[in-house]
Design a protein around this motif. Structure first.
Motif, PDB file in Angstrom:
ATOM      1  N   MET A  64       0.881  -1.385  -0.034  1.00  0.00           N
ATOM      2  CA  MET A  64       0.408   0.466  -0.118  1.00  0.00           C
ATOM      3  C   MET A  64       1.039   0.801  -0.061  1.00  0.00           C
ATOM      4  O   MET A  64       1.562   0.789   0.277  1.00  0.00           O
ATOM      5  CB  MET A  64      -0.724  -0.113   1.470  1.00  0.00           C
ATOM      6  CG  MET A  64      -2.120  -0.889   1.207  1.00  0.00           C
ATOM      7  SD  MET A  64      -3.171  -0.622   2.605  1.00  0.00           S
ATOM      8  CE  MET A  64      -1.463  -0.877   4.061  1.00  0.00           C
ATOM      9  N   ARG A  65       0.430   2.424  -0.884  1.00  0.00           N
ATOM     10  CA  ARG A  65       1.200   3.632  -0.613  1.00  0.00           C
ATOM     11  C   ARG A  65       1.140   4.299   0.867  1.00  0.00           C
ATOM     12  O   ARG A  65       2.507   4.837   1.474  1.00  0.00           O
ATOM     13  CB  ARG A  65       0.635   5.151  -1.835  1.00  0.00           C
ATOM     14  CG  ARG A  65       0.316   4.436  -3.243  1.00  0.00           C
ATOM     15  CD  ARG A  65      -0.411   5.650  -3.961  1.00  0.00           C
ATOM     16  NE  ARG A  65      -1.030   4.950  -5.101  1.00  0.00           N
ATOM     17  CZ  ARG A  65      -1.355   5.249  -5.900  1.00  0.00           C
ATOM     18  NH1 ARG A  65      -1.508   6.907  -5.675  1.00  0.00           N
ATOM     19  NH2 ARG A  65      -1.397   4.569  -7.433  1.00  0.00           N
ATOM     20  N   SER A  66       0.453   3.804   1.628  1.00  0.00           N
ATOM     21  CA  SER A  66       0.499   4.086   2.894  1.00  0.00           C
ATOM     22  C   SER A  66       1.086   3.510   3.714  1.00  0.00           C
ATOM     23  O   SER A  66       1.675   3.962   5.182  1.00  0.00           O
ATOM     24  CB  SER A  66      -0.663   4.162   2.965  1.00  0.00           C
ATOM     25  OG  SER A  66      -1.998   3.380   3.180  1.00  0.00           O
ATOM     26  N   GLY A  67       1.756   2.600   3.283  1.00  0.00           N
ATOM     27  CA  GLY A  67       3.133   2.019   3.740  1.00  0.00           C
ATOM     28  C   GLY A  67       2.261  -0.114   4.612  1.00  0.00           C
ATOM     29  O   GLY A  67       1.102   0.188   4.332  1.00  0.00           O
ATOM     30  N   ARG A  79      -4.971  -4.755   7.388  1.00  0.00           N
ATOM     31  CA  ARG A  79      -3.932  -3.485   6.809  1.00  0.00           C
ATOM     32  C   ARG A  79      -2.852  -4.537   7.590  1.00  0.00           C
ATOM     33  O   ARG A  79      -2.748  -5.032   8.837  1.00  0.00           O
ATOM     34  CB  ARG A  79      -3.726  -2.636   7.367  1.00  0.00           C
ATOM     35  CG  ARG A  79      -2.813  -1.178   7.484  1.00  0.00           C
ATOM     36  CD  ARG A  79      -2.935  -0.678   8.157  1.00  0.00           C
ATOM     37  NE  ARG A  79      -3.356   0.398   7.772  1.00  0.00           N
ATOM     38  CZ  ARG A  79      -3.696   1.038   6.318  1.00  0.00           C
ATOM     39  NH1 ARG A  79      -2.554   1.305   6.384  1.00  0.00           N
ATOM     40  NH2 ARG A  79      -4.865   1.859   5.675  1.00  0.00           N
ATOM     41  N   ASP A  81       1.399  -5.285   9.174  1.00  0.00           N
ATOM     42  CA  ASP A  81       2.450  -4.540   9.723  1.00  0.00           C
ATOM     43  C   ASP A  81       3.393  -5.473   9.805  1.00  0.00           C
ATOM     44  O   ASP A  81       3.746  -6.206  10.773  1.00  0.00           O
ATOM     45  CB  ASP A  81       2.804  -3.708  10.402  1.00  0.00           C
ATOM     46  CG  ASP A  81       3.375  -2.773  10.737  1.00  0.00           C
ATOM     47  OD1 ASP A  81       4.705  -2.594   9.902  1.00  0.00           O
ATOM     48  OD2 ASP A  81       3.065  -1.986  11.532  1.00  0.00           O
ATOM     49  N   GLU A 287       1.340   0.615  -6.098  1.00  0.00           N
ATOM     50  CA  GLU A 287       0.891   0.092  -4.598  1.00  0.00           C
ATOM     51  C   GLU A 287      -0.542   0.689  -4.381  1.00  0.00           C
ATOM     52  O   GLU A 287      -1.110   1.476  -5.055  1.00  0.00           O
ATOM     53  CB  GLU A 287       1.591   0.954  -3.921  1.00  0.00           C
ATOM     54  CG  GLU A 287       3.143   0.582  -3.696  1.00  0.00           C
ATOM     55  CD  GLU A 287       4.122   1.561  -3.685  1.00  0.00           C
ATOM     56  OE1 GLU A 287       5.131   0.823  -2.531  1.00  0.00           O
ATOM     57  OE2 GLU A 287       3.085   2.875  -2.752  1.00  0.00           O
ATOM     58  N   PHE A 290      -4.315   3.758  -0.191  1.00  0.00           N
ATOM     59  CA  PHE A 290      -5.183   3.266   0.413  1.00  0.00           C
ATOM     60  C   PHE A 290      -4.201   2.851   1.844  1.00  0.00           C
ATOM     61  O   PHE A 290      -2.686   2.590   1.286  1.00  0.00           O
ATOM     62  CB  PHE A 290      -6.186   2.719   0.605  1.00  0.00           C
ATOM     63  CG  PHE A 290      -6.441   1.593   0.377  1.00  0.00           C
ATOM     64  CD1 PHE A 290      -6.189   0.744   0.766  1.00  0.00           C
ATOM     65  CD2 PHE A 290      -7.317   1.037  -1.561  1.00  0.00           C
ATOM     66  CE1 PHE A 290      -6.542  -0.384   0.732  1.00  0.00           C
ATOM     67  CE2 PHE A 290      -6.885   0.253  -1.713  1.00  0.00           C
ATOM     68  CZ  PHE A 290      -6.694  -1.111  -0.755  1.00  0.00           C
TER      69      PHE A 290
END
Length: 290
Positions: A64-67, A79, A81, A287, A290
């Motif tokens: 994802m672009r947001s990491g 999501r 991590d 990516e 969101f």
């Protein structure tokens, strides 16, 4: 077009590897073991290998672009991590279908996630392809038992999705707003040749398909003409991904869950991660936005 024989690069012997994706930001291949409930990372330059436990069956992880990553769990999108191994729920597209799970996915040029669901028992026609933009989750295809893909052409105008048990690959026109129209049959695979599994496109717009119970992978032209078959020493190839600095290394996930003890003896490399090289590269991934 393949310049060498597929070889095992990570001996896992897993029941069902899937979802390989080359992540350029860390020069590594990420993939999953659905039934084993693992996320794996492979660094071909260093040989580094890492694994994370997933809280449920996991069909894919995509950056994802947001990491971090968006993960497709049996319980819905989450999501992921890698820093702490956590999975935070995002949305469940099918809260009323606990027998379904998420299976395969890709991201289009606009950063929208396209993913499929399927009946975990591989029988009922309850799986669909969905589009998710970070807010809305939209069912976009008719139901089948096992969805695979989708894959998107390099120009972003065609989306390919697979009905695995039906042996069919369909192509749709993909509009700028994410609408799918003009669905047509792209290719039909005879059951004697295996079941079409995960698709991916190369830079020439050709479609590569892994064959489950087919001992190989096929490359089709954008017109649906079979151009090449790459043979493997294992029977179930689930999906391919292009990686490496020039996107000419093809990584392939495989499966062993369909084999009994005698089958495992015949296929000692089943469930491993494979690689081979090609002349025509893949397309850089996008990516999720969101």
């Amino acid at each position: 077009m393949a310049t060498n024989e597929p070889r095992s690069v990570w001996s896992l012997g897993a029941p069902l590897l899937e979802g390989p994706v080359w992540v350029a930001r860390d020069n590594a291949l990420w993939f999953v073991d659905i039934k084993g409930r693992f996320v794996h990372r492979y660094d071909p330059a260093s040989g580094g290998r890492q694994s994370w436990d997933a809280p449920a069956q996991v069909g894919f992880v995509l950056p994802m672009r947001s990491g971090g990553f968006v993960a497709g769990l049996q319980t819905g999108l989450a999501r992921f991590d890698p820093a702490d191994g956590s999975f935070a729920p995002l949305i469940d597209p099918e809260p009323d279908m606990p027998g379904n799970r998420l299976n395969d996915a890709t991201v289009d040029a606009a950063g929208r996630l396209w993913f499929g669901t399927m009946d975990d028992a591989e029988a009922a026609a309850t799986g669909r392809i969905y589009r998710y933009d970070g807010k809305d989750c939209v069912a976009s295809t008719a139901p089948v038992s096992i969805t695979n893909g989708p894959a998107i052409s390099p120009d972003g105008r065609t989306l390919y999705h697979v009905d695995t048990l039906g042996g069919t690959i369909h192509a749709c026109a993909l509009a700028a707003d994410g609408t799918l129209t003009d669905t047509r049959l792209f290719a039909q695979i005879d059951r004697a040749d295996g079941y079409p599994d995960g698709p991916v496109c190369d830079a020439e717009g050709c479609v590569w398909i892994g064959l489950y119970n087919g001992w190989g992978a096929r490359r089709y032209s954008p017109a649906g003409e079979l151009l090449e078959t790459v043979r493997f020493p294992v029977s179930a190839i689930t999906k391919l991904a292009f990686g490496g600095p020039d996107l000419r290394t093809v990584f392939a996930t495989t499966a062993a869950k369909h084999l009994d003890a005698a089958g495992r003896e015949r296929e000692p490399l089943a469930g491993d991660l494979f690689s081979f090289t090609v002349d025509v590269p893949g397309v850089a991934g996008v990516e999720a936005a969101f």
